[in-house]
Motif scaffolding. Sequence first.
Motif, PDB file in Angstrom:
ATOM      1  N   GLY A 633     -45.334  62.294  32.739  1.00 20.72           N
ATOM      2  CA  GLY A 633     -45.428  60.863  32.523  1.00 20.72           C
ATOM      3  C   GLY A 633     -45.113  60.510  31.077  1.00 20.72           C
ATOM      4  N   ARG A 634     -45.096  59.205  30.781  1.00 21.96           N
ATOM      5  CA  ARG A 634     -44.647  58.732  29.468  1.00 21.96           C
ATOM      6  C   ARG A 634     -45.712  58.856  28.379  1.00 21.96           C
ATOM      7  NH1 ARG A 634     -40.456  55.349  28.847  1.00 21.96           N
ATOM      8  NH2 ARG A 634     -41.642  54.018  27.407  1.00 21.96           N
ATOM      9  N   ASP A 635     -46.954  59.169  28.733  1.00 22.07           N
ATOM     10  CA  ASP A 635     -48.018  59.156  27.732  1.00 22.07           C
ATOM     11  C   ASP A 635     -48.587  60.540  27.443  1.00 22.07           C
ATOM     12  OD1 ASP A 635     -47.826  56.394  27.515  1.00 22.07           O
ATOM     13  OD2 ASP A 635     -49.222  56.060  29.176  1.00 22.07           O
ATOM     14  N   HIS A 636     -47.845  61.581  27.766  1.00 21.02           N
ATOM     15  CA  HIS A 636     -48.350  62.938  27.537  1.00 21.02           C
ATOM     16  C   HIS A 636     -48.092  63.366  26.088  1.00 21.02           C
ATOM     17  CE1 HIS A 636     -48.682  67.351  27.988  1.00 21.02           C
ATOM     18  NE2 HIS A 636     -49.492  67.062  28.992  1.00 21.02           N
ATOM     19  N   PRO A 637     -48.972  64.231  25.527  1.00 18.64           N
ATOM     20  CA  PRO A 637     -48.762  64.689  24.142  1.00 18.64           C
ATOM     21  C   PRO A 637     -47.401  65.340  23.916  1.00 18.64           C
ATOM     22  CG  PRO A 637     -50.946  65.284  24.890  1.00 18.64           C
ATOM     23  CD  PRO A 637     -50.264  64.702  26.059  1.00 18.64           C
ATOM     24  N   TYR A 638     -46.884  66.085  24.919  1.00 18.80           N
ATOM     25  CA  TYR A 638     -45.569  66.695  24.741  1.00 18.80           C
ATOM     26  C   TYR A 638     -44.479  65.638  24.581  1.00 18.80           C
ATOM     27  CZ  TYR A 638     -47.290  71.384  25.940  1.00 18.80           C
ATOM     28  OH  TYR A 638     -47.935  72.591  25.925  1.00 18.80           O
ATOM     29  N   VAL A 639     -44.653  64.490  25.227  1.00 18.93           N
ATOM     30  CA  VAL A 639     -43.700  63.385  25.058  1.00 18.93           C
ATOM     31  C   VAL A 639     -43.739  62.897  23.616  1.00 18.93           C
ATOM     32  CG1 VAL A 639     -43.128  61.038  25.770  1.00 18.93           C
ATOM     33  CG2 VAL A 639     -43.818  62.736  27.485  1.00 18.93           C
ATOM     34  N   GLY A 640     -44.939  62.846  23.026  1.00 19.68           N
ATOM     35  CA  GLY A 640     -45.059  62.449  21.622  1.00 19.68           C
ATOM     36  C   GLY A 640     -44.326  63.394  20.700  1.00 19.68           C
ATOM     37  N   ILE A 641     -44.402  64.702  20.972  1.00 18.70           N
ATOM     38  CA  ILE A 641     -43.681  65.678  20.150  1.00 18.70           C
ATOM     39  C   ILE A 641     -42.173  65.448  20.255  1.00 18.70           C
ATOM     40  CG2 ILE A 641     -43.205  68.137  19.841  1.00 18.70           C
ATOM     41  CD1 ILE A 641     -46.045  68.683  20.882  1.00 18.70           C
ATOM     42  N   ASP A 642     -41.705  65.214  21.491  1.00 22.73           N
ATOM     43  CA  ASP A 642     -40.269  64.952  21.684  1.00 22.73           C
ATOM     44  C   ASP A 642     -39.836  63.703  20.920  1.00 22.73           C
ATOM     45  OD1 ASP A 642     -39.972  67.133  23.407  1.00 22.73           O
ATOM     46  OD2 ASP A 642     -40.533  65.951  25.165  1.00 22.73           O
ATOM     47  N   LEU A 643     -40.651  62.644  20.986  1.00 23.42           N
ATOM     48  CA  LEU A 643     -40.302  61.395  20.310  1.00 23.42           C
ATOM     49  C   LEU A 643     -40.230  61.578  18.796  1.00 23.42           C
ATOM     50  CD1 LEU A 643     -42.494  58.925  22.405  1.00 23.42           C
ATOM     51  CD2 LEU A 643     -39.992  59.004  22.354  1.00 23.42           C
ATOM     52  N   THR A 644     -41.137  62.375  18.245  1.00 24.77           N
ATOM     53  CA  THR A 644     -41.114  62.621  16.805  1.00 24.77           C
ATOM     54  C   THR A 644     -39.823  63.335  16.399  1.00 24.77           C
ATOM     55  OG1 THR A 644     -43.530  62.773  16.769  1.00 24.77           O
ATOM     56  CG2 THR A 644     -42.354  63.698  14.888  1.00 24.77           C
ATOM     57  N   ILE A 645     -39.437  64.344  17.175  1.00 20.93           N
ATOM     58  CA  ILE A 645     -38.182  65.049  16.888  1.00 20.93           C
ATOM     59  C   ILE A 645     -36.993  64.102  17.006  1.00 20.93           C
ATOM     60  CG2 ILE A 645     -36.630  66.855  17.736  1.00 20.93           C
ATOM     61  CD1 ILE A 645     -38.982  67.967  16.251  1.00 20.93           C
ATOM     62  N   LEU A 646     -36.987  63.300  18.078  1.00 17.63           N
ATOM     63  CA  LEU A 646     -35.876  62.363  18.280  1.00 17.63           C
ATOM     64  C   LEU A 646     -35.808  61.333  17.156  1.00 17.63           C
ATOM     65  CD1 LEU A 646     -36.042  61.857  22.147  1.00 17.63           C
ATOM     66  CD2 LEU A 646     -34.010  62.572  20.845  1.00 17.63           C
TER      67      LEU A 646
END
Length: 741
Positions: A633-646
Amino acid sequence: MARKRARVAATVMVGVLVLFIGSLAFNAASSATRWPGPLDLVRRYPWITLLALLPLAFFAMWPGRPDDDASKQHDQGPTELQRERRETQAFQLPARNPRFTGRNRELGQLRRRLTDPRAHTVQAIHGMAGVGKTELAVEYAYRYLHEYKLVGVLDAERGALIPVQFQTLAAELGRPDVAPQRAADVVYGLLAEKLPWLLIFDNAERPADVVGFLPTGSAAENGHVIVTTRRGGWASRGGTMSVDVFSRQESIALLTDRIPDMTARTSDRIGDVLGDLPLAVSQAAAYLDYSNTPPEAYLELISTKLDAMLELGLAHGAQHVVSTLWTVARNRLIDEQPTIQLLELCSVLAPEPIPLDLFIGRVALLKEPLRGTVSDPILWVNAVGRLADLSLIRREGSQIVEHRLTQSAVRAAMPLHVRNQNEQLALRLLTAHLPQDIESDPEVGTLWAQLLPHVLTVTQTGPSAETAADVGQLLQLAARYFRQLGNLTAALPLAERAVAIHQAQCGLDHPSVGDDLNTLARIVRDLGDAVGALPLATRALTIHIAAHGINHPWVANDLITLSQIHLTMGNHISALWLAYRASIIHEAMCGPEHPWVGNDLNILARILRESGNPREALETAERSLFIHEATYGRDHPYVGIDLTILAGIHHDLGHTTEALSMAERALTLDERTYGADHVWIVNDLTILAQLHRELGDARQAATLARRALDVLSSSGGPYDRQVASAKFLLQTLAACGQENA
């Protein structure tokens, strides 16, 4: 007498003034040339008359020597208050504790409850053993002794002896011929001549033992009754006032008042070790007083040998030391083996809330008869309720808490083999109950936070051969949890102990050792020691290849760890090859859309970005984001890591708008997951600060950079690269004169 003389003098003075003013008014209004009798003197000589009367008034008001009234009072006997105190009759009232400390709030509350016409005149003081219920009741009796004509204390621990005590009281009240069965009614009748009165039923074991001796009808309105008890069930018979342990300030006040060399700091630490239990704190003061042990030395003793120290030092007026309280309670549970099993099991855990689900959810691991009790909802509720009823535990919703000194007394009374069995069972329960997927499941944090004190308690001593595997596993999991929190200094020794225990128990090349080494390598690398982390991760890889082969997922995990270490050391080519190899293994074993593949792609994107390949990095990071959003889903911590890299990649490519949007979303998500002061939000803050600086908002850039530094300064690790990045940004802003723009 002085007050009475003042009132008489004031009256005389007022009379003189009224006479004088009235005579002047009458003289002015009257045409008479003579007044009748002596009043004519007032008419003829008004000022002389006034001057003659004023000295008489002043003499009447003169207070005399300061000791006149006191000497007369001494000659005439005690004051009214002193006579009232002297006339208070006491029955079995213990001596007052001259060093009674604190409890002013409780004493005031008890007084208000007893004197409130809308409240019950029977008040039960309820609390665990050693909390000071009897001391509180006795102090109340002395503090308000002048308010009562009779104060009596009856030992209610053995209900069969209450009638005999009423018989003795009746004799003291002038009726020696009363049978025990009628003594209570006769006493309440006699007390009608001694209003008001106070009776204390001390240490009542059961409401049924006392309720037949409580006043009823008009007798209940003529006095007050206090019941001290560890047991519940008093709400229907009167008011109940729960008494807890001392506040820390009360513990400090008691120790510093009684022990001359005691400092506030040492007394604070002693109160902490003793759980602020009043009996234990008083016992400590008594021991320090008679033994002349330095306070710091005593603190060391109770910190390392608490069970033994609880047998030493009998406090003022106490019948027990802390260590005997469990013996007394156990006698009441002699035929309730499941209840004893539960209390003994809780005693080897931490003195913190224990979720009942730890037992209910792992009932198969329990031993009979506790297993059968936990399996039956009614028996289970009764067992927990029984311990709460005896104040051996405190229930807080779906959790229970056992005081640290109750735990210590219970442990000390257990045979060694029983204690070892309970410690092994606690380890198995925690190992089975705690989730192991710490990094990828944000929901596990709540349960881990709840059970972490118990994990640290059961793993703090050296394990036996039977417990080594469980202890090592729990230590490794706890290290991973602390790393997830960003507390690397707490994580490091736990991971090191896990390695040592598994090596000693399983051998140097066991897969469990490889798991521990991988965790340890990640922590050491996060602490800034990539060189020290490299051999740890290399050894973990060697162990797992030997145990599982070259294409196993655990091997891929080691490759990812090595890739991150090489990235930190600036070895981009090695880091890229290792991460690429890990992604091939995970994709082959788990499929191309598996979240482990997403994790590998995230690492690859970071390496490609730092290697100067932002476009290839963008494609890789977007695929990682797609996999993680599809899986979690859109609110998982791994999504946050991806967004920071992006966000960082878009920044490198000059896509400021896209970078800002992704960095803001990453910060929001990470703050929601980890909190506003977690170290893992530092990268989000730094990227946002850089973006705001480039957009011309120097003030916001400086605010974000300072916040990143504040978070890093309170973290459990150096995080050198992040600190350097934030400081460089602030220095750049200052050099350009933009920091305070």
